[in-house]
Design a protein around this motif. Structure first.
Motif, PDB file in Angstrom:
ATOM      1  N   ASP A  69       0.812  -1.227   0.000  1.00 49.55           N
ATOM      2  CA  ASP A  69       0.000   0.000   0.000  1.00 49.55           C
ATOM      3  C   ASP A  69       0.843   1.274   0.000  1.00 49.55           C
ATOM      4  N   GLU A  70       1.916   1.267  -0.754  1.00 49.93           N
ATOM      5  CA  GLU A  70       2.831   2.402  -0.760  1.00 49.93           C
ATOM      6  C   GLU A  70       2.135   3.721  -1.117  1.00 49.93           C
ATOM      7  N   ASP A  71       1.314   3.709  -2.150  1.00 50.67           N
ATOM      8  CA  ASP A  71       0.627   4.930  -2.579  1.00 50.67           C
ATOM      9  C   ASP A  71      -0.311   5.451  -1.496  1.00 50.67           C
ATOM     10  N   VAL A  72      -1.013   4.547  -0.849  1.00 53.02           N
ATOM     11  CA  VAL A  72      -1.959   4.924   0.200  1.00 53.02           C
ATOM     12  C   VAL A  72      -1.211   5.535   1.394  1.00 53.02           C
ATOM     13  N   VAL A  73      -0.090   4.920   1.751  1.00 53.61           N
ATOM     14  CA  VAL A  73       0.712   5.407   2.875  1.00 53.61           C
ATOM     15  C   VAL A  73       1.297   6.782   2.552  1.00 53.61           C
ATOM     16  N   LEU A  74       1.823   6.949   1.345  1.00 56.34           N
ATOM     17  CA  LEU A  74       2.371   8.251   0.952  1.00 56.34           C
ATOM     18  C   LEU A  74       1.291   9.327   0.996  1.00 56.34           C
ATOM     19  N   LYS A  75       0.108   8.997   0.525  1.00 62.32           N
ATOM     20  CA  LYS A  75      -0.995   9.957   0.542  1.00 62.32           C
ATOM     21  C   LYS A  75      -1.330  10.352   1.983  1.00 62.32           C
ATOM     22  N   ALA A  76      -1.358   9.367   2.877  1.00 63.04           N
ATOM     23  CA  ALA A  76      -1.660   9.641   4.287  1.00 63.04           C
ATOM     24  C   ALA A  76      -0.576  10.517   4.920  1.00 63.04           C
ATOM     25  N   LEU A  77       0.680  10.243   4.610  1.00 57.95           N
ATOM     26  CA  LEU A  77       1.770  11.074   5.139  1.00 57.95           C
ATOM     27  C   LEU A  77       1.641  12.502   4.629  1.00 57.95           C
ATOM     28  N   ARG A  78       1.348  12.639   3.348  1.00 53.16           N
ATOM     29  CA  ARG A  78       1.216  13.973   2.757  1.00 53.16           C
ATOM     30  C   ARG A  78       0.013  14.711   3.328  1.00 53.16           C
ATOM     31  N   THR A  79      -1.068  14.001   3.610  1.00 54.76           N
ATOM     32  CA  THR A  79      -2.252  14.606   4.222  1.00 54.76           C
ATOM     33  C   THR A  79      -1.928  15.138   5.617  1.00 54.76           C
ATOM     34  N   ASN A  80      -1.039  14.450   6.324  1.00 55.78           N
ATOM     35  CA  ASN A  80      -0.686  14.811   7.699  1.00 55.78           C
ATOM     36  C   ASN A  80       0.627  15.582   7.808  1.00 55.78           C
ATOM     37  N   THR A  81       1.087  16.146   6.697  1.00 55.29           N
ATOM     38  CA  THR A  81       2.370  16.847   6.683  1.00 55.29           C
ATOM     39  C   THR A  81       2.418  17.993   7.692  1.00 55.29           C
ATOM     40  N   ALA A  82       1.358  18.788   7.778  1.00 54.44           N
ATOM     41  CA  ALA A  82       1.362  19.947   8.687  1.00 54.44           C
ATOM     42  C   ALA A  82       1.587  19.495  10.133  1.00 54.44           C
ATOM     43  N   TYR A  83       0.879  18.450  10.557  1.00 50.33           N
ATOM     44  CA  TYR A  83       1.050  17.924  11.911  1.00 50.33           C
ATOM     45  C   TYR A  83       2.484  17.437  12.119  1.00 50.33           C
ATOM     46  N   LEU A  84       2.998  16.659  11.154  1.00 44.63           N
ATOM     47  CA  LEU A  84       4.350  16.108  11.272  1.00 44.63           C
ATOM     48  C   LEU A  84       5.393  17.221  11.296  1.00 44.63           C
ATOM     49  N   GLN A  85       5.208  18.262  10.494  1.00 40.93           N
ATOM     50  CA  GLN A  85       6.142  19.400  10.493  1.00 40.93           C
ATOM     51  C   GLN A  85       6.147  20.087  11.859  1.00 40.93           C
ATOM     52  N   ARG A  86       4.974  20.275  12.453  1.00 38.62           N
ATOM     53  CA  ARG A  86       4.904  20.905  13.782  1.00 38.62           C
ATOM     54  C   ARG A  86       5.632  20.060  14.816  1.00 38.62           C
ATOM     55  N   GLU A  87       5.411  18.740  14.773  1.00 38.22           N
ATOM     56  CA  GLU A  87       6.061  17.843  15.736  1.00 38.22           C
ATOM     57  C   GLU A  87       7.584  17.869  15.577  1.00 38.22           C
ATOM     58  N   VAL A  88       8.037  17.813  14.332  1.00 37.56           N
ATOM     59  CA  VAL A  88       9.483  17.850  14.073  1.00 37.56           C
ATOM     60  C   VAL A  88      10.060  19.180  14.551  1.00 37.56           C
ATOM     61  N   ALA A  89       9.369  20.281  14.241  1.00 37.99           N
ATOM     62  CA  ALA A  89       9.857  21.610  14.635  1.00 37.99           C
ATOM     63  C   ALA A  89       9.974  21.731  16.153  1.00 37.99           C
ATOM     64  N   SER A  90       9.033  21.127  16.880  1.00 35.65           N
ATOM     65  CA  SER A  90       9.084  21.245  18.342  1.00 35.65           C
ATOM     66  C   SER A  90      10.165  20.363  18.962  1.00 35.65           C
ATOM     67  N   ARG A  91      10.572  19.307  18.260  1.00 34.29           N
ATOM     68  CA  ARG A  91      11.553  18.370  18.832  1.00 34.29           C
ATOM     69  C   ARG A  91      12.968  18.534  18.285  1.00 34.29           C
ATOM     70  N   VAL A  92      13.092  19.093  17.099  1.00 34.77           N
ATOM     71  CA  VAL A  92      14.418  19.316  16.504  1.00 34.77           C
ATOM     72  C   VAL A  92      14.633  20.827  16.463  1.00 34.77           C
ATOM     73  N   GLN A  93      15.553  21.293  17.269  1.00 33.00           N
ATOM     74  CA  GLN A  93      15.753  22.731  17.402  1.00 33.00           C
ATOM     75  C   GLN A  93      16.609  23.284  16.262  1.00 33.00           C
ATOM     76  N   THR A  94      15.939  23.912  15.306  1.00 29.06           N
ATOM     77  CA  THR A  94      16.626  24.610  14.221  1.00 29.06           C
ATOM     78  C   THR A  94      15.996  25.994  14.100  1.00 29.06           C
ATOM     79  N   LYS A  95      16.660  26.876  13.376  1.00 33.08           N
ATOM     80  CA  LYS A  95      16.185  28.249  13.231  1.00 33.08           C
ATOM     81  C   LYS A  95      14.809  28.295  12.554  1.00 33.08           C
ATOM     82  N   TYR A  96      14.625  27.440  11.549  1.00 32.91           N
ATOM     83  CA  TYR A  96      13.364  27.402  10.803  1.00 32.91           C
ATOM     84  C   TYR A  96      12.762  26.005  10.885  1.00 32.91           C
ATOM     85  N   ALA A  97      11.444  25.949  10.841  1.00 24.84           N
ATOM     86  CA  ALA A  97      10.766  24.648  10.773  1.00 24.84           C
ATOM     87  C   ALA A  97      10.907  24.125   9.347  1.00 24.84           C
TER      88      ALA A  97
END
Length: 133
Positions: A69-97
């Motif tokens: 189900d590679e296509d389905v999984v990729l679609k789900a990841l892309r749908t949830n990109t905003a959430y994942l970006q916020r989580e990464v930004a809060s846990r990995v300290q860099t100047k920009y998210a």
């Protein structure tokens, strides 16, 4: 001249941040933190994260377990990109998210193709004959 001196340092930092992002995403997906049925029901391996030199963009290579189900999984990841970006930004300290971009890791497909070729009867027979010498 100064740019050449800082170049190796930047590439090491880029690799280090990429590995941190990979680790954070792997942890989020393993724990089922994303409230998405597709991602909860599929084991997804984050195989590599390549950061842009300015650390503003991350290309995330993923592979669902057994390649299902590679296509389905990729679609789900892309749908949830905003959430994942916020989580990464809060846990990995860099100047920009970092902006995340999800791609299928095709290297596994190449490896399994090579493996299947090596297991082909004719090739296996040739390998066995060479090993007996």
């Amino acid at each position: 001249m100064h740019n050449k001196d800082s170049s190796p340092e930047k590439s090491v930092r880029t690799l280090r941040v990429g590995e941190q992002v990979r680790h954070v995403l792997s942890e989020i997906l393993q724990r089922g933190d994303v409230h998405d049925d597709t991602l909860v029901n599929h084991m997804v391996s984050v195989t590599e994260v390549r950061m842009s030199p300015d650390l503003r963009h991350a290309t995330v290579f993923v592979k669902p377990l057994l390649g299902k189900d590679e296509d389905v999984v990729l679609k789900a990841l892309r749908t949830n990109t905003a959430y994942l970006q916020r989580e990464v930004a809060s846990r990995v300290q860099t100047k920009y998210a970092a902006k995340l971009k999800f791609l299928a890791d095709e290297s596994f497909d190449e490896g399994s193709h090579i493996d299947s070729l090596l297991r082909a009867p004719k090739v296996a027979q040739d390998l066995d004959q060479n090993g007996d010498d």
